[in-house]
Design a protein around this motif. Structure first.
Motif, PDB file in Angstrom:
ATOM      1  N   VAL A 146       0.834  -1.205   0.000  1.00 31.14           N
ATOM      2  CA  VAL A 146       0.000   0.000   0.000  1.00 31.14           C
ATOM      3  C   VAL A 146       0.870   1.257   0.000  1.00 31.14           C
ATOM      4  CG1 VAL A 146      -1.798   1.273   1.243  1.00 31.14           C
ATOM      5  CG2 VAL A 146      -1.893  -1.221   1.113  1.00 31.14           C
ATOM      6  N   ALA A 147       2.083   1.169   0.523  1.00 31.57           N
ATOM      7  CA  ALA A 147       2.995   2.311   0.492  1.00 31.57           C
ATOM      8  C   ALA A 147       3.294   2.721  -0.949  1.00 31.57           C
ATOM      9  CB  ALA A 147       4.287   1.983   1.233  1.00 31.57           C
ATOM     10  N   GLY A 148       3.337   1.744  -1.850  1.00 33.97           N
ATOM     11  CA  GLY A 148       3.534   2.066  -3.262  1.00 33.97           C
ATOM     12  C   GLY A 148       2.363   2.838  -3.836  1.00 33.97           C
ATOM     13  N   LEU A 149       1.152   2.552  -3.349  1.00 33.16           N
ATOM     14  CA  LEU A 149      -0.024   3.295  -3.797  1.00 33.16           C
ATOM     15  C   LEU A 149      -0.027   4.709  -3.226  1.00 33.16           C
ATOM     16  CD1 LEU A 149      -2.696   0.466  -3.571  1.00 33.16           C
ATOM     17  CD2 LEU A 149      -1.439   1.273  -5.585  1.00 33.16           C
ATOM     18  N   HIS A 150       0.519   4.867  -2.022  1.00 32.28           N
ATOM     19  CA  HIS A 150       0.704   6.217  -1.470  1.00 32.28           C
ATOM     20  C   HIS A 150       1.592   7.036  -2.399  1.00 32.28           C
ATOM     21  CE1 HIS A 150       1.603   9.383   1.529  1.00 32.28           C
ATOM     22  NE2 HIS A 150       2.840   9.293   1.063  1.00 32.28           N
ATOM     23  N   ARG A 151       2.679   6.446  -2.855  1.00 33.09           N
ATOM     24  CA  ARG A 151       3.589   7.155  -3.762  1.00 33.09           C
ATOM     25  C   ARG A 151       2.908   7.438  -5.101  1.00 33.09           C
ATOM     26  NH1 ARG A 151       6.880   3.095  -1.607  1.00 33.09           N
ATOM     27  NH2 ARG A 151       6.948   1.929  -3.585  1.00 33.09           N
ATOM     28  N   PHE A 152       2.094   6.494  -5.567  1.00 29.97           N
ATOM     29  CA  PHE A 152       1.339   6.678  -6.804  1.00 29.97           C
ATOM     30  C   PHE A 152       0.405   7.880  -6.679  1.00 29.97           C
ATOM     31  CE2 PHE A 152      -2.175   4.583  -9.588  1.00 29.97           C
ATOM     32  CZ  PHE A 152      -1.794   5.336 -10.688  1.00 29.97           C
ATOM     33  N   GLU A 153      -0.331   7.950  -5.585  1.00 31.81           N
ATOM     34  CA  GLU A 153      -1.223   9.081  -5.357  1.00 31.81           C
ATOM     35  C   GLU A 153      -0.458  10.406  -5.393  1.00 31.81           C
ATOM     36  OE1 GLU A 153      -3.723   9.025  -1.955  1.00 31.81           O
ATOM     37  OE2 GLU A 153      -4.484   6.993  -2.269  1.00 31.81           O
ATOM     38  N   GLN A 154       0.660  10.451  -4.676  1.00 28.76           N
ATOM     39  CA  GLN A 154       1.428  11.683  -4.590  1.00 28.76           C
ATOM     40  C   GLN A 154       1.957  12.099  -5.965  1.00 28.76           C
ATOM     41  OE1 GLN A 154       1.909  13.500  -1.574  1.00 28.76           O
ATOM     42  NE2 GLN A 154       0.272  12.086  -1.006  1.00 28.76           N
ATOM     43  N   ARG A 155       2.428  11.126  -6.716  1.00 29.87           N
ATOM     44  CA  ARG A 155       3.041  11.423  -8.012  1.00 29.87           C
ATOM     45  C   ARG A 155       2.012  11.947  -9.014  1.00 29.87           C
ATOM     46  NH1 ARG A 155       7.716   8.923 -10.680  1.00 29.87           N
ATOM     47  NH2 ARG A 155       7.863   7.468  -8.932  1.00 29.87           N
ATOM     48  N   LEU A 156       0.915  11.215  -9.185  1.00 26.30           N
ATOM     49  CA  LEU A 156      -0.049  11.595 -10.211  1.00 26.30           C
ATOM     50  C   LEU A 156      -0.826  12.846  -9.818  1.00 26.30           C
ATOM     51  CD1 LEU A 156      -2.073   9.095 -12.326  1.00 26.30           C
ATOM     52  CD2 LEU A 156      -3.071  11.272 -11.667  1.00 26.30           C
ATOM     53  N   SER A 157      -1.089  13.010  -8.540  1.00 24.17           N
ATOM     54  CA  SER A 157      -1.847  14.180  -8.087  1.00 24.17           C
ATOM     55  C   SER A 157      -1.077  15.482  -8.288  1.00 24.17           C
ATOM     56  CB  SER A 157      -2.219  14.026  -6.608  1.00 24.17           C
ATOM     57  OG  SER A 157      -3.088  12.936  -6.408  1.00 24.17           O
ATOM     58  N   ALA A 158       0.225  15.377  -8.502  1.00 30.83           N
ATOM     59  CA  ALA A 158       1.051  16.572  -8.697  1.00 30.83           C
ATOM     60  C   ALA A 158       1.007  17.094 -10.134  1.00 30.83           C
ATOM     61  CB  ALA A 158       2.500  16.274  -8.308  1.00 30.83           C
ATOM     62  N   VAL A 159       0.368  16.359 -11.054  1.00 29.28           N
ATOM     63  CA  VAL A 159       0.284  16.816 -12.442  1.00 29.28           C
ATOM     64  C   VAL A 159      -0.642  18.034 -12.506  1.00 29.28           C
ATOM     65  CG1 VAL A 159      -0.378  16.229 -14.794  1.00 29.28           C
ATOM     66  CG2 VAL A 159       0.687  14.503 -13.330  1.00 29.28           C
ATOM     67  N   GLY A 188      -3.378  20.732 -13.431  1.00 32.24           N
ATOM     68  CA  GLY A 188      -4.605  20.747 -14.207  1.00 32.24           C
ATOM     69  C   GLY A 188      -5.388  19.454 -14.228  1.00 32.24           C
ATOM     70  N   VAL A 189      -4.989  18.474 -13.410  1.00 30.07           N
ATOM     71  CA  VAL A 189      -5.668  17.188 -13.398  1.00 30.07           C
ATOM     72  C   VAL A 189      -6.566  17.080 -12.164  1.00 30.07           C
ATOM     73  CG1 VAL A 189      -5.365  14.692 -13.176  1.00 30.07           C
ATOM     74  CG2 VAL A 189      -3.914  15.994 -14.728  1.00 30.07           C
ATOM     75  N   ASP A 190      -7.812  16.698 -12.390  1.00 29.52           N
ATOM     76  CA  ASP A 190      -8.725  16.386 -11.289  1.00 29.52           C
ATOM     77  C   ASP A 190      -8.615  14.890 -11.012  1.00 29.52           C
ATOM     78  OD1 ASP A 190      -9.788  19.028 -11.155  1.00 29.52           O
ATOM     79  OD2 ASP A 190     -11.068  18.582 -12.879  1.00 29.52           O
ATOM     80  N   ALA A 191      -8.081  14.530  -9.860  1.00 32.90           N
ATOM     81  CA  ALA A 191      -7.817  13.127  -9.519  1.00 32.90           C
ATOM     82  C   ALA A 191      -8.661  12.702  -8.326  1.00 32.90           C
ATOM     83  CB  ALA A 191      -6.340  12.922  -9.207  1.00 32.90           C
ATOM     84  N   LEU A 192      -9.402  11.634  -8.506  1.00 29.22           N
ATOM     85  CA  LEU A 192     -10.185  11.048  -7.419  1.00 29.22           C
ATOM     86  C   LEU A 192      -9.582   9.689  -7.098  1.00 29.22           C
ATOM     87  CD1 LEU A 192     -12.691  11.044  -5.540  1.00 29.22           C
ATOM     88  CD2 LEU A 192     -13.898   9.835  -7.382  1.00 29.22           C
ATOM     89  N   TRP A 193      -9.145   9.506  -5.850  1.00 27.54           N
ATOM     90  CA  TRP A 193      -8.512   8.259  -5.439  1.00 27.54           C
ATOM     91  C   TRP A 193      -9.510   7.396  -4.683  1.00 27.54           C
ATOM     92  CZ3 TRP A 193      -4.213   7.011  -7.707  1.00 27.54           C
ATOM     93  CH2 TRP A 193      -3.424   8.036  -8.241  1.00 27.54           C
ATOM     94  N   LEU A 194      -9.778   6.230  -5.230  1.00 23.67           N
ATOM     95  CA  LEU A 194     -10.661   5.272  -4.569  1.00 23.67           C
ATOM     96  C   LEU A 194      -9.811   4.405  -3.651  1.00 23.67           C
ATOM     97  CD1 LEU A 194     -12.930   4.136  -7.549  1.00 23.67           C
ATOM     98  CD2 LEU A 194     -13.290   6.021  -5.929  1.00 23.67           C
ATOM     99  N   ARG A 195      -9.878   4.689  -2.359  1.00 22.05           N
ATOM    100  CA  ARG A 195      -9.133   3.885  -1.386  1.00 22.05           C
ATOM    101  C   ARG A 195     -10.039   2.742  -0.935  1.00 22.05           C
ATOM    102  NH1 ARG A 195      -6.052   8.472   2.326  1.00 22.05           N
ATOM    103  NH2 ARG A 195      -4.657   9.252   0.669  1.00 22.05           N
ATOM    104  N   ALA A 196      -9.871   1.628  -1.610  1.00 21.14           N
ATOM    105  CA  ALA A 196     -10.745   0.479  -1.384  1.00 21.14           C
ATOM    106  C   ALA A 196     -10.299  -0.327  -0.182  1.00 21.14           C
ATOM    107  CB  ALA A 196     -10.757  -0.409  -2.630  1.00 21.14           C
ATOM    108  N   GLY A 255      -9.906  19.140  -8.389  1.00 15.49           N
ATOM    109  CA  GLY A 255      -8.640  19.007  -7.685  1.00 15.49           C
ATOM    110  C   GLY A 255      -8.397  17.553  -7.344  1.00 15.49           C
ATOM    111  N   THR A 256      -7.800  17.313  -6.171  1.00 16.97           N
ATOM    112  CA  THR A 256      -7.524  15.949  -5.717  1.00 16.97           C
ATOM    113  C   THR A 256      -8.426  15.616  -4.545  1.00 16.97           C
ATOM    114  OG1 THR A 256      -5.211  16.046  -6.410  1.00 16.97           O
ATOM    115  CG2 THR A 256      -5.784  14.399  -4.759  1.00 16.97           C
ATOM    116  N   GLU A 257      -9.156  14.509  -4.668  1.00 16.43           N
ATOM    117  CA  GLU A 257     -10.020  14.056  -3.590  1.00 16.43           C
ATOM    118  C   GLU A 257      -9.796  12.575  -3.326  1.00 16.43           C
ATOM    119  OE1 GLU A 257     -14.148  14.971  -3.835  1.00 16.43           O
ATOM    120  OE2 GLU A 257     -13.828  17.096  -4.300  1.00 16.43           O
ATOM    121  N   VAL A 258     -10.165  12.156  -2.125  1.00 18.27           N
ATOM    122  CA  VAL A 258     -10.083  10.754  -1.718  1.00 18.27           C
ATOM    123  C   VAL A 258     -11.475  10.273  -1.369  1.00 18.27           C
ATOM    124  CG1 VAL A 258      -9.281   9.191   0.106  1.00 18.27           C
ATOM    125  CG2 VAL A 258      -7.705  10.868  -0.882  1.00 18.27           C
ATOM    126  N   LEU A 259     -11.814   9.076  -1.855  1.00 21.11           N
ATOM    127  CA  LEU A 259     -13.078   8.437  -1.490  1.00 21.11           C
ATOM    128  C   LEU A 259     -12.776   7.024  -1.030  1.00 21.11           C
ATOM    129  CD1 LEU A 259     -16.158   8.244  -1.318  1.00 21.11           C
ATOM    130  CD2 LEU A 259     -16.174   7.584  -3.747  1.00 21.11           C
TER     131      LEU A 259
END
Length: 307
Positions: A129-142, A144-152, A205-209
């Motif tokens: 899951v730590a790798g997914l944390h890094r994924f979130e941080q990396r992609l959310s930094a682009v 103009g991108v609206d990113a919604l992270w589904l934390r299942a 923006g960036t949101e978490v669900l």
């Protein structure tokens, strides 16, 4: 229908459980879908439903950029194929995350729904899951991108790994406290929610669900549900300690790196380091109950294996 005809959505990892479910839901609602995977053969079922199939490796940023260009949104997935002999799964996650992020930035896509996991608020101590944390941080930094992270939550499909032991040993074993509440969620519900969010795009923006399943269920309760569905009275849940769990993984050919990660998952859950943060609401809950999943998936496969 005009809006739907003009909206094209990309599903990465379309041959996986959540990706396939997302693609099927969007196609059923009339949206054009571009399904991406390494093998067109594995995507044939989606092609028959009307999806546009693209072959692309998840680490190939140039191919992903071509697939993303001109579309309205993507479902971004690092497929969780824990290759038993992978020497550094975290590095593999980072490689895929980098390719997906580069493709999003270069293609101009502005709407992304990403598959993450409960516990991804932590940078360490959570196994893969730590790798997914890094994924979130990396992609959310682009920009103009609206990113919604589904934390299942905890996939119900993980229970399917216990079919053989339930049949031959009358036992389900895992490194989790027997009464630890787990947010069991079906992957089909995750894919359906990804499709819904892609289609509506209501966040900015960036949101978490967090997706928490129908209700929290302990391994002890899940074992009881399975026993009832199978019509057996001697099925038990056994918690194994982390050292024994790690040793069993290694005996089964799992690499030391991946075994370490999976043992860390058990430790993180038991000490409540990995936990849900959002309240359970209609939006964070999903419809499939543990009883329905066990009846439709676990019991069906159990009986098929016994024939």
């Amino acid at each position: 229908m005009r809006e739907r005809e003009q909206s094209m959505f990309v599903i990465t990892g379309a041959s996986g459980r959540t990706g396939r479910a997302a693609a099927v839901r969007l196609l059923a609602q009339g949206y054009p879908v571009r399904a991406i995977g390494r093998s067109a053969r594995r995507l044939a079922g989606l092609a028959e439903r009307g999806a546009e199939v693209w072959e692309a490796d998840q680490t190939d940023a140039a191919a992903l950029t071509d697939a993303f260009r001109g579309t309205d949104g993507i479902y971004a997935v690092i497929q969780p194929n824990y290759l038993p002999d992978h020497p550094d799964f975290g590095a593999f996650q980072d490689q895929v995350a980098a390719a997906l992020t580069q493709a999003v930035a270069a293609s101009g896509v502005t709407r992304v729904v990403g598959l993450s996991s409960w516990g991804a608020q932590h940078a360490e101590g959570t196994g893969p899951v730590a790798g997914l944390h890094r994924f979130e941080q990396r992609l959310s930094a682009v920009p103009g991108v609206d990113a919604l992270w589904l934390r299942a939550g905890y996939f119900m499909e993980n229970l399917l790994d216990h079919i053989d032991a339930a049949r031959t040993l009358r036992r389900i074993s895992a490194p989790f406290d027997p009464d630890l509440p787990l947010p069991f969620v079906a992957t089909r519900d995750i894919g359906a929610r990804a499709a819904e969010e892609l289609a509506t795009g209501t966040w900015r923006g960036t949101e978490v669900l967090e997706l928490q399943g129908e209700r929290d269920v302990s391994m002890r309760e899940a074992t009881g549900v399975i026993a009832k569905a199978l019509g057996v009275t001697d099925l038990v849940y056994e918690r194994i300690d982390l050292a024994a769990f790690h040793a069993e993984l290694r005996r089964n050919g799992v690499s030391a790196n991946v075994a370490d990660m999976m043992a860390e998952v058990g430790n993180s859950l038991n000490r409540r380091h990995t936990r849900m943060q959002q309240p359970r609401t209609a939006r964070t809950s999903t419809p499939t109950s543990i009883e329905r999943f066990v009846e439709e998936e676990f019991a069906a496969r159990y009986h098929a294996a016994s024939e």
